[in-house]
Design an enzyme around this catalytic site. Structure first.
Site, PDB file in Angstrom:
ATOM      1  N   ARG A 140     -10.176 -11.760   2.409  1.00 13.51           N
ATOM      2  CA  ARG A 140     -11.112 -12.777   1.927  1.00 13.51           C
ATOM      3  C   ARG A 140     -10.481 -14.171   1.938  1.00 13.51           C
ATOM      4  O   ARG A 140     -11.187 -15.177   2.024  1.00 13.51           O
ATOM      5  CB  ARG A 140     -11.622 -12.406   0.543  1.00 13.51           C
ATOM      6  CG  ARG A 140     -10.574 -12.381  -0.547  1.00 13.51           C
ATOM      7  CD  ARG A 140     -11.010 -11.600  -1.766  1.00 13.51           C
ATOM      8  NE  ARG A 140     -11.095 -10.169  -1.478  1.00 13.51           N
ATOM      9  CZ  ARG A 140     -11.521  -9.262  -2.355  1.00 13.51           C
ATOM     10  NH1 ARG A 140     -11.907  -9.638  -3.566  1.00 13.51           N
ATOM     11  NH2 ARG A 140     -11.566  -7.997  -2.022  1.00 13.51           N
ATOM     12  N   LYS A 165       0.831  -1.197   0.000  1.00 13.98           N
ATOM     13  CA  LYS A 165       0.000   0.000   0.000  1.00 13.98           C
ATOM     14  C   LYS A 165       0.869   1.252   0.000  1.00 13.98           C
ATOM     15  O   LYS A 165       2.002   1.250   0.501  1.00 13.98           O
ATOM     16  CB  LYS A 165      -0.879   0.035   1.258  1.00 13.98           C
ATOM     17  CG  LYS A 165      -1.916  -1.043   1.394  1.00 13.98           C
ATOM     18  CD  LYS A 165      -2.643  -0.898   2.728  1.00 13.98           C
ATOM     19  CE  LYS A 165      -3.648  -2.014   2.956  1.00 13.98           C
ATOM     20  NZ  LYS A 165      -4.840  -1.863   2.107  1.00 13.98           N
TER      21      LYS A 165
END
Length: 449
Positions: free
Chosen positions: A302, A228
């Site tokens: 996820r 990020k």
């Protein structure tokens, strides 16, 4: 947290009623309230009044959480509310006041003495207490920085909660995740200095319906090799907000003694950059047997949830609930205050929506749109962990999770934020419990008696 008797009373005054209230004051007090308009959170003190010592502005009178202003803005002492507007639930009012007194003071003393509430006679004070304690637990966990709340810290928090309520905890750690078939949890967390783990807490009568709570416990998310930018990494201590929320919710459930068999599952990892980091293009095995190609290592939540949801479905649950700070797309759609949820069960969706309104814990049902399900199909694997389109990111993440959720029981996914970007009454800036109060209300209606 609460007072038994009150020495002072506060009157709630709406913006509509402010002028009339001022005019009704004795001449000696009217000047004190001259600038009072009834805007939310506005305080005016009325010294010398034997009945009402202060007014609190409540604006339009539609937001019970305006009472959160009172705990820190009224003078320290024990207070009662002189009047409750029509439709204001006494227990929710009590909860809102308590939550307004929250401060994360682990590293810096708060330096403030709170105004305590003597709850209204009709309030369920014990329920307000357990809800406030659960919310504050979630806030504390999220606000704690990752150097103190890694996978080990999250496990310690679960064990402390279990000890308080007589629950049991089991943990699968490190390479044992491979031998016990949790390959995606292992892959996401293997590069970090603290070993990944699956934390399980169980409580309640085995004969009661089993309710599984699955919480994303990514204790810090660098993005992995798809790292990020600094601006997006700054708040990633909150990426375990799903785990924090289910632990706070578990406290509410166990404290209330709901008639359920509680099963909490927290895949706790740090998504770190290192020699062992999983890579874009890797194909991971999963507990369910599906293979997953990695499109982006920053779509890691996820993956760990997939293995945990599969485990939850192996125990014949009556209901499976997962909570995760999963996608930025959810915030683009609904912002930081309204939490989207996904389920194929219409009755469950209706109950949750009604509970969200009742508890002032705003929720919004989003569609599990079948047309987008194919976007998650892989070319060299069963699935990819990211669709090759910028559209519908929260929906496609939910559709990915549905592949791992049990088909034999209702399942609902909450894509929460876990954070208040600005101070609001009863909801200070920082880590936040979102959707948990609504879920607790729904479960209480179904499983209290």
């Amino acid at each position: 947290m609460f007072a038994k008797t009150a020495s002072s009373f506060v009157r709630l005054v709406s913006a509509q009623d402010a002028e009339a209230a001022i005019q009704a004051l004795p001449d000696a007090q009217r000047g004190l309230a001259a600038r009072f308009t009834g805007k939310p959170g506005q305080i005016v003190l009325l010294p010398g009044d034997a009945e009402v010592a202060a007014w609190l502005g409540i604006g339009s009178g539609t937001d019970v959480f305006v009472l959160g202003h009172a705990a820190k803005t009224l003078p320290a002492g024990d207070w009662s509310i002189a009047n409750l507007p029509d439709g204001w639930d006494p227990t929710l009012c009590t909860t809102a006041w308590a939550l307004g007194g929250y401060t994360f003071d682990r590293f810096k003393p708060a330096g403030i003495e709170l105004a305590r509430l003597c709850p209204p006679a009709a309030a369920d004070t014990e329920d307000a207490r357990r809800i406030a304690e659960g919310v504050m637990l979630s806030r504390d966990l999220i606000n704690t920085p990752a150097d103190r709340m890694g996978p080990e810290g999250l496990e310690a928090a679960a064990r402390k909660l279990a000890e308080r309520h007589g629950a049991t905890v089991s943990v699968v750690t490190g390479d044992d995740l491979l031998t016990q078939n949790y390959p995606m949890i292992h892959a996401v967390g293997r590069a970090a200095s603290e070993a990944p783990r699956l934390i399980e807490l169980e409580w309640g009568n085995p004969d009661h319906p089993r309710i599984a709570l699955v919480g994303k416990g990514v204790c810090f998310d660098s993005g992995g090799l798809d790292i990020k930018a600094a601006a997006y990494m700054r708040l990633m201590k909150k990426d375990m907000g799903g785990a924090a929320n289910v632990l706070g919710l578990a406290h509410m459930i166990m404290s209330a003694g709901l008639n359920i068999r509680l099963h909490v599952l927290v895949p706790a990892v740090e998504n770190a950059v290192g020699a062992g980091a999983f890579r874009p293009g890797d194909v991971l095995d999963s507990r369910q047997g599906l293979t997953v190609e990695i499109d982006n290592t920053d779509a890691e939540g996820r993956l760990v949830l997939g293995d945990a949801l599969t485990k939850a479905g192996e125990h014949d649950p009556a209901l499976v609930i997962d909570m995760a700070t999963l996608t930025g797309a959810a915030r683009v759609a609904l912002g930081p205050e309204v939490m989207p949820f996904y389920t194929d069960d219409n009755e469950l969706a209706l109950d949750l929506a009604e509970s969200g309104i009742t508890t002032a814990d705003p929720l919004w049902r989003m569609p599990l749109w079948e047309g987008y399900d194919r976007w998650m199909d892989g070319s060299i694997s069963d699935l990819v962990n990211g669709a090759d389109t910028p559209f519908a990111g929260s929906i496609t993440a939910a559709l990915f999770l549905r592949r791992f959720a049990p088909s034999s029981a209702p399942w609902v996914h909450f894509d929460i934020f876990g954070w208040n970007p600005k101070d609001r009454p009863g909801r200070p800036k920082g880590g936040e419990s979102q959707a948990s109060r609504a879920i607790y209300h729904m479960l209480k209606k179904r499983f209290l008696d």
